[in-house]
Design a protein around this motif. Sequence first.
Motif, short mmCIF file in Angstrom:
data_model
loop_
_atom_site.label_atom_id
_atom_site.label_comp_id
_atom_site.label_asym_id
_atom_site.label_seq_id
_atom_site.Cartn_x
_atom_site.Cartn_y
_atom_site.Cartn_z
N ARG A 1 6.25 6.62 4.38
CA ARG A 1 5.29 7.42 4.77
C ARG A 1 5.82 8.93 4.75
N ARG B 1 6.86 5.65 -3.34
CA ARG B 1 5.28 5.66 -2.92
C ARG B 1 4.99 4.88 -1.71
N VAL B 2 5.94 3.81 -1.39
CA VAL B 2 5.39 3.09 -0.08
C VAL B 2 5.99 3.68 1.09
N GLU C 1 8.69 3.46 -6.76
CA GLU C 1 7.93 2.61 -6.05
C GLU C 1 8.40 2.59 -4.49
N ALA D 1 0.85 -1.10 -0.01
CA ALA D 1 -0.03 -0.18 -0.12
C ALA D 1 0.97 1.17 -0.03
N ASP D 2 0.15 2.42 -0.46
CA ASP D 2 0.91 3.66 -0.25
C ASP D 2 1.36 3.83 1.12
N ALA D 3 2.31 4.52 1.45
CA ALA D 3 2.91 5.27 2.66
C ALA D 3 2.53 4.13 3.90
N CYS D 4 3.51 2.87 3.74
CA CYS D 4 3.01 2.00 4.52
C CYS D 4 4.37 1.51 5.31
N HIS E 1 5.40 13.19 1.71
CA HIS E 1 3.99 13.19 0.81
C HIS E 1 3.27 14.50 0.95
#
Length: 258
Positions: free
Chosen positions: A133, A130-131, A127, A102-105, A257
């Motif tokens: 946080r 993206r992941v 990528e 998931a995004d920001a995990c 983000h």
Amino acid sequence: MPTLFELSPPDDYLTRLAASDLGRGYKALATAELALRDGLDVLDLGCGPGADLPAFAEAVGPSGTVLGLDHDADAVARARALVHGLDTVRVEKADIHDLDLADACVDRAHTDRVLQHVADPERVLAETFRVLRPGGLAVLAEPDWGTLVVDGPDAATSDAYGRFVVEQVVRNGRIGRRLPGLAERAGFTVERVVPVTAVFRDAQEADQVLGLARVARRAVEAGYLRERAEARWVEHLATAPFFASVTLFLVVATTRHT
């Protein structure tokens, strides 16, 4: 050929490098730059046989997690065996160009000599961004093979050997110098770049990391070196006072983000 040189790649290359003085030194620096603490979630991209996973797990404690990903099934199996019994660590087979996350995990992301080999470093960095946080941190440890220096019997042969390494042996041979810019284009803020230069004065020790003789043989087959020049070069490395060096760069980058 002098017997001190290895003629085929060792099966335990990654594990052996991690256990060497060189490996322990720069890995400790990378771990320090990750600023790990209790409760953080850490992603190790291209974890290989898992050399870094136990240290990450210890640093984040029982309330944190560590996820190691690698595309190679054998490496995944070896990493799982290494971390067996560490409940906070998980190792999965995955394509790091397309993360099933998931995004920001995660809070931290790490690569160690991985982006030099991937098909699309830009995609992997996107990528990774993206992941992570908000305020997450990535530490990317990658060599630049264009910095490789070997003191041979003549500059032309050593230069041809270096060109072969950059152009044919390593897919992204100059990733070290490119990495800060690639990270920024992926959205990261690069906080610092830390150079780590490995200097070798022992030919056998260098060969165990660089594969000097076997790569020189491949350079002959690829037309970069002539047979006579290669034989003279390898003999010189084995008998003369030895010097070689190469620089790895630790890129420390944060993400914010929006």
